[in-house]
Design an enzyme around this catalytic site. Structure first.
Site, PDB file in Angstrom:
ATOM      1  N   GLU A 219       0.841  -1.188   0.000  1.00  0.00           N
ATOM      2  CA  GLU A 219       0.000   0.000   0.000  1.00  0.00           C
ATOM      3  C   GLU A 219       0.883   1.247   0.000  1.00  0.00           C
ATOM      4  O   GLU A 219       1.943   1.245   0.614  1.00  0.00           O
ATOM      5  CB  GLU A 219      -0.913  -0.003   1.244  1.00  0.00           C
ATOM      6  N   GLU A 332      -9.714   5.586   2.848  1.00  0.00           N
ATOM      7  CA  GLU A 332     -10.097   4.784   4.010  1.00  0.00           C
ATOM      8  C   GLU A 332      -9.930   5.668   5.238  1.00  0.00           C
ATOM      9  O   GLU A 332      -8.938   6.401   5.332  1.00  0.00           O
ATOM     10  CB  GLU A 332      -9.178   3.561   4.130  1.00  0.00           C
TER      11      GLU A 332
END
Ligand code: NAG
Ligand code: NAG
Ligand code: NAG
Length: 419
Positions: A219, A332
């Site tokens: 990520e 997120e």
């Protein structure tokens, strides 16, 4: 005679005093979470992670950036990298991937990476900049073992199991029959407001969930994460795990694994410029490309058209060493529901996608690397939105030549429609 006796008495008293002191310390160490043992453990971790610096730079945001010899970085402490030979550049690039966007108007905003610490100096050739870890950074973590790791485990991939509880997502993703070997995006940069103990990210995910319990992820993007970094600045970050965050992996260089290469880019350091709400000519972006080196399986990450940040050696992974099952882009946030309500932590710019360019946060020019090692626009894009009244997404998959595949996303969190 009398004098001697005096000395003996003092001696006895002294021995007794030391005995008492040692007993008290032992009791403290045994009963309190913290105290003497904790201090030793923190010191040990600091010593392990903060490598000897050739030069140190004090950044305006309070960080200290240590310039550490490229060969002495934390990565090489990893047991799986014992005999790893460092690579200074990738041996293969995906084919194609001509950036339509680079040729059109937003390219004027695509400045080279600028980090706040650049204002105070630069690292010499042969070294890499590493954000020095302070004692208080470790003490802010939920435990010493938890430092640098995610406090919130990702649920099994969200297309079939929506996040419950702590995470809220507004993302697009691809999950096809074919496997993926990279991803790319131009990510709009902002400074959302974030509650302590929560975070807000805008990022790319590459994951392999063939073994769901041990999902492998890579990520990268930007995040605001006060518990991890001690402030509310927007920072470039990387993350990896080989077992869904159970024991392996971490953010940035907060454990061994990720190999950093560029003398000008520190993962975990604050970035600038950021976008200004309501000003269409003040929209800042970061362009990230992650791809698999087909010759040796390492996963590389590049910032903008030319800056290679570093790589995740193939040896770190059990599944991503082969391929990715999902590529995902978007936002997120962590929602701890501290007052029994949705958090006020913002995603993206803190505004809903319907507000559009200059106000809502966007991803543009999203691409994948397919099994022919070609950088192409993704097909069959799906969305994952947990609570659209809190954080939403407005995808547009048209290959508008100005933007290529893009979407707006984000939101303010708590509001009358998002209790
Ligand atoms: C970060 O922002 C939150 C929410 O606005 C605020 O409560 C907190 O004090 C800030 N933390 C730091 C370290 O600046
Ligand atoms: C918008 O941003 C541009 C570029 O940073 C700046 O020159 C201009 O003054 C800004 N406009 C307003 C209304 O703030
Ligand atoms: C993709 O990865 C899996 C492991 O997750 C592996 O079993 C499979 O053979 C790989 N597929 C290809 C086409 O390389």
């Amino acid at each position: 005679m009398a004098e001697n006796l005096g000395i003996e008495k003092t001696f006895v008293a002294n021995v007794f005093f030391w005995f008492l002191l040692i007993s008290i310390q032992a009791t403290n160490a045994g009963h309190k979470d913290g105290g003497f043992n904790q201090k030793l453990e923190v010191e040990k971790l600091l010593k392990k992670l903060n490598k000897p610096a050739v030069k140190s730079i004090k950044s305006p945001d309070g960080d200290i950036i240590d310039c550490v010899s490229i060969l002495k970085q934390p990565a090489f402490d990893h047991p799986k990298l014992k005999n790893h030979k460092i690579k200074m550049r990738p041996s293969s690039y995906p084919k194609g991937g001509d950036d339509i966007l680079e040729k059109v108007d937003m390219s004027s905003k695509s400045t080279p990476i600028v980090q706040l610490w650049h204002q105070s100096g630069s690292c010499p050739e042969g070294t890499i900049p590493i954000r020095r870890i302070k004692e208080e950074d470790i003490l802010r973590a939920n435990s010493i073992q938890q430092f640098g790791k995610k406090n919130f485990k990702s649920p099994p991939f969200r297309s079939y199991a929506k996040a419950q509880g702590s995470q809220e997502y507004a993302t697009v993703y691809v999950r096809g029959d074919d496997r993926y070997y990279g991803g790319k995006a131009t990510i709009n940069t902002w400074n959302p407001s974030v509650q302590f103990g929560e975070f807000s990210v805008s990022q790319i995910w590459l994951l392999n969930d063939d073994d769901v319990a041990n999902t492998n992820t890579i990520e990268a993007g930007w995040q605001v994460n006060p518990q991890l970094y001690g402030d509310n600045t927007t920072r470039l970050f990387t993350y990896w795990t080989d077992d869904n965050g159970k024991t392996s992996g971490c953010y940035d260089l907060l454990c061994s694994g990720f190999v950093q290469l560029d003398a000008g880019v520190a993962v975990g350091a604050s970035i600038t410029p950021l976008s200004i709400y309501g000003n269409q000519s003040a929209q800042a972006v970061m362009k990230l490309t992650i791809w698999k080196d087909i010759k040796n399986g390492d996963w590389w990450i590049q910032y903008g058209p030319e800056k290679v940040i570093g790589y995740w050696p193939s040896a770190l992974f059990s599944q991503l060493s082969y391929n990715a099952t999902v590529v995902e882009w978007g936002g997120e946030v962590i929602n701890t529901r501290a007052n029994g309500q949705n958090t006020a932590t913002q995603m993206g710019s803190g505004h809903f996608p319907v507000e559009g360019y200059g106000k809502a946060s966007f991803f543009a020019n999203i691409k994948i690397v397919n099994d022919k090692n070609q950088m192409v626009s993704p097909n069959n894009i799906l969305t994952s939105i947990d609570r659209p009244n809190c954080y939403d997404i407005k995808p547009d998959y048209s290959d508008d030549p100005k933007w290529a595949s893009y979407f707006f996303f984000g939101g303010p969190g708590i509001n009358p429609n998002c209790p």
